[in-house]
Write a protein that holds these residues in place. Structure first.
Motif, mmCIF file in Angstrom:
data_model
loop_
_atom_site.group_PDB
_atom_site.id
_atom_site.type_symbol
_atom_site.label_atom_id
_atom_site.label_comp_id
_atom_site.label_asym_id
_atom_site.label_seq_id
_atom_site.Cartn_x
_atom_site.Cartn_y
_atom_site.Cartn_z
ATOM 1 N N ASN A 89 -8.511 8.537 3.362
ATOM 2 C CA ASN A 89 -9.201 8.953 4.315
ATOM 3 C C ASN A 89 -9.745 7.700 4.877
ATOM 4 N N PRO A 90 -8.671 6.585 5.648
ATOM 5 C CA PRO A 90 -8.435 5.357 5.674
ATOM 6 C C PRO A 90 -9.049 5.628 7.049
ATOM 7 N N SER A 91 -10.340 4.411 7.067
ATOM 8 C CA SER A 91 -11.386 3.985 7.867
ATOM 9 C C SER A 91 -10.974 2.483 8.022
ATOM 10 N N ILE A 92 -10.947 1.871 7.233
ATOM 11 C CA ILE A 92 -11.205 0.237 7.217
ATOM 12 C C ILE A 92 -10.061 0.040 8.632
ATOM 13 N N GLY A 119 -6.206 -7.950 1.982
ATOM 14 C CA GLY A 119 -5.395 -7.484 1.496
ATOM 15 C C GLY A 119 -5.431 -6.316 0.361
ATOM 16 N N LEU A 120 -6.023 -6.058 -0.774
ATOM 17 C CA LEU A 120 -6.218 -5.522 -1.160
ATOM 18 C C LEU A 120 -7.113 -4.223 -0.979
ATOM 19 N N VAL A 121 -8.525 -4.956 0.046
ATOM 20 C CA VAL A 121 -9.389 -4.596 0.445
ATOM 21 C C VAL A 121 -8.021 -2.865 0.916
ATOM 22 N N VAL A 122 -7.605 -3.565 1.981
ATOM 23 C CA VAL A 122 -6.714 -2.483 3.296
ATOM 24 C C VAL A 122 -5.578 -1.789 2.507
ATOM 25 N N LEU A 123 -5.055 -1.842 1.375
ATOM 26 C CA LEU A 123 -4.908 -1.602 0.311
ATOM 27 C C LEU A 123 -5.347 -0.438 -0.247
ATOM 28 N N ALA A 124 -7.004 -0.881 -1.152
ATOM 29 C CA ALA A 124 -7.720 0.598 -0.912
ATOM 30 C C ALA A 124 -7.915 1.419 -0.503
ATOM 31 N N ASP A 125 -7.844 1.300 0.670
ATOM 32 C CA ASP A 125 -8.041 1.472 1.662
ATOM 33 C C ASP A 125 -7.143 2.442 2.674
ATOM 34 N N LYS A 126 -5.957 2.134 2.362
ATOM 35 C CA LYS A 126 -4.806 3.311 2.313
ATOM 36 C C LYS A 126 -4.820 4.296 1.307
ATOM 37 N N GLY A 127 -4.988 3.833 -0.072
ATOM 38 C CA GLY A 127 -4.903 5.161 -1.092
ATOM 39 C C GLY A 127 -6.288 6.091 -1.489
#
Lengths: 278, 231
Positions: free
Chosen positions: A133-136, A122-130
């Motif tokens: 340039n979402p790549s994950i 959850g944290l990784v996805v949130l960090a990626d969204k924020g």
């Protein structure tokens, strides 16, 4: 009678373990707020990030150990200390007592482990969204990173996302089963010793834990030796990571399943014996 | 009818016998005192009957059933210390007994609690030691069991509480049931006993009726006990 035992076990365990899992959710929520607030940007953030990360990892590990430890202690206290005088004089079989503990314990360890896995995801996805340039998330999609890039979850790891999630769930379930039974079998073996039963149980636990680690390590290494032997094949380098992961996951799953089944059978054999509450 | 039968019952701890080759039969409708000094094997015998110890040799049966699920449904056991989960409320413990023991009389349990002014909504750990013991006794005596085995029920309580405990025992057991009470406080209990079993070093010395022993020796059971177990 097993249904009634399950109800009482559920109610008793339910007084503690929901709060442990709630704590995981709270820590994850705090992590989400910190990440989305941008508080970790800048020089101060660079100093604080490793500390917070360390705190987060230590917390998750503690919650996982706390859950297992609580279930082991409850198994011992409820069946083999003073409370055992009540439990073993109820008109139920020793196996019903054992299975009530195993079923409820398995539910809570499985839930606990799932939350511990989902929390960093959850944290990784949130960090990626924020990140802007979402790549994950894109990486997890079937198209991968697109624009001619060969990188997608499937090409790198060799599993589709649903297949990987299913495998992860299976691994978690089997791991919980095996971990729970390692404690239970140690306590049951401790009961065979005439004196210092609790100390003997701790001793047996370390022996079983070490044996499990050694067997697991060997079983993970073996398929990778095969992989290295086949490295001269033309597609070996390209498919190295998927084949490597496939080997590790399959070996872990089979090893833990076999260990879990052996521990379960030993537990059943020991739990059926008439109790000796000195 | 024979309620309890022990044949060649032996229990050893670390090779040392706590109970040696005990043969015992108990019929229905009796109150039996299991009398002996500390360490004589009273608790070991009671635990074997309750199914909390496995015999080294010999057998125990309750109404012809070996120790197991059936026998546990017929034996109501009171240990010599607190065995209930202190974090449970009294009413939850009553529900547990009600759920597992078919012979549990819930109305009787609540009636006895009300007479003692014990709040069933409170957690067990909030009660005094004496109140906890009374709650345990109420639970055990609220069963309509065939055999009650009570391990030192009056040890460590004041004389007023002893009277209450004995009164509770007397007024709550079924006529066809038997009660086996272990104690070394003989004078307090001898007035309610029908039979006595003297036990020493894990062996039964005497199993006789109280009236027979009194007539034979012309002395109280307490006096006979003191003579038999004189140090």
């Amino acid at each position: 009678m097993l249904g009634k035992l399950l109800k009482y076990e559920w109610n008793s365990v339910g007084r503690i373990l929901p709060y442990v899992n709630l704590a995981i959710l709270v820590i994850t929520a705090i992590g989400c707020v910190v990440l989305s607030s941008g508080a970790l940007n800048g020089a101060f953030g660079a100093f604080l990030t490793p500390l917070l990360f360390l705190f987060y990892i230590v917390s998750l590990t503690s919650f996982m150990l706390l859950t297992l430890l609580y279930l082991y202690v409850r198994f011992y206290r409820n069946l083999y200390s003073r409370e055992g005088y009540l439990m073993h004089t109820l008109p139920v079989t020793p196996l019903q007592l054992f299975h009530s503990k195993l079923i409820v314990g398995f539910f809570w360890t499985f839930l606990n482990d799932l939350l511990i896995i989902l929390s960093p995801v959850g944290l990784v996805v949130l960090a990626d969204k924020g990140s802007g340039n979402p790549s994950i998330l894109q990486f997890f999609s079937e198209d991968g990173l697109g624009q001619g890039s060969p990188f997608s979850f499937r090409t790198v790891f060799g599993y589709s996302l649903p297949g990987f999630i299913l495998l992860l769930l299976l691994l978690t379930a089997v791991g919980c089963f095996s971990a729970l039974l390692t404690g239970y079998v140690s306590i049951l073996l401790g009961q065979l010793v005439e004196k210092y039963k609790a100390a003997a149980a701790v001793g047996f636990y370390f022996v079983f834990y070490m044996a499990n680690q050694i067997i697991s390590s060997i079983s993970i290494l073996l398929p990778n030796f095969q992989l290295l032997a086949a490295s001269s094949e033309p597609d070996a380098v390209q498919n190295f990571l998927p084949r490597y992961l496939h080997g590790i996951f399959s070996a872990s799953l089979i090893t833990q399943l076999v260990i879990g089944i052996i521990l379960y059978l030993v537990c059943v054999l020991l739990a059926r014996r008439q109790v000796n509450l000195d | 009818m024979t309620l309890l039968e022990c044949k060649g019952l032996t229990k050893k701890y670390c090779g040392y016998p706590a109970l040696s080759n005990v043969d015992l039969q108990i019929g229905s409708g009796h109150i039996i005192g299991l009398l002996g000094p500390n360490g004589s094997g009273k608790t070991t015998l009671i635990k074997l009957i309750a199914g909390l110890l496995a015999p080294t040799e010999g057998t125990v049966s309750v109404v012809g059933c070996p120790i197991g699920v059936k026998s546990k449904g017929m034996v109501s056991y009171l240990p010599d210390y607190s065995y209930l989960n202190g974090s449970m409320k009294v009413k939850d413990i009553i529900r547990l007994f009600e759920d597992f023991y078919e012979d549990f009389d819930t109305a009787r349990a609540y009636d006895m609690l009300a007479k003692l002014d014990i709040n069933p909504g409170k957690k067990l750990k909030t009660f005094s030691k004496g109140a906890k013991e009374k709650v345990q006794l109420i639970l055990v005596m609220s069963r309509r069991a065939k055999l009650y085995v009570l391990d030192e029920p009056i040890a460590g309580v004041d004389p007023a509480a002893r009277d209450y405990i004995l009164q509770t025992i007397l007024s709550n057991y079924e006529e066809d049931a038997s009660i086996l009470i272990s104690t070394h406080l003989v004078s307090d209990i001898e007035k309610i006993l029908d039979e006595v079993i003297f036990i020493r070093n894990g062996s039964i010395l005497t199993h006789a009726s109280v009236d027979g022993l009194r007539q034979q020796g012309g002395r109280s059971i307490d006096t006979i006990f003191r003579e038999v177990f004189k140090c």
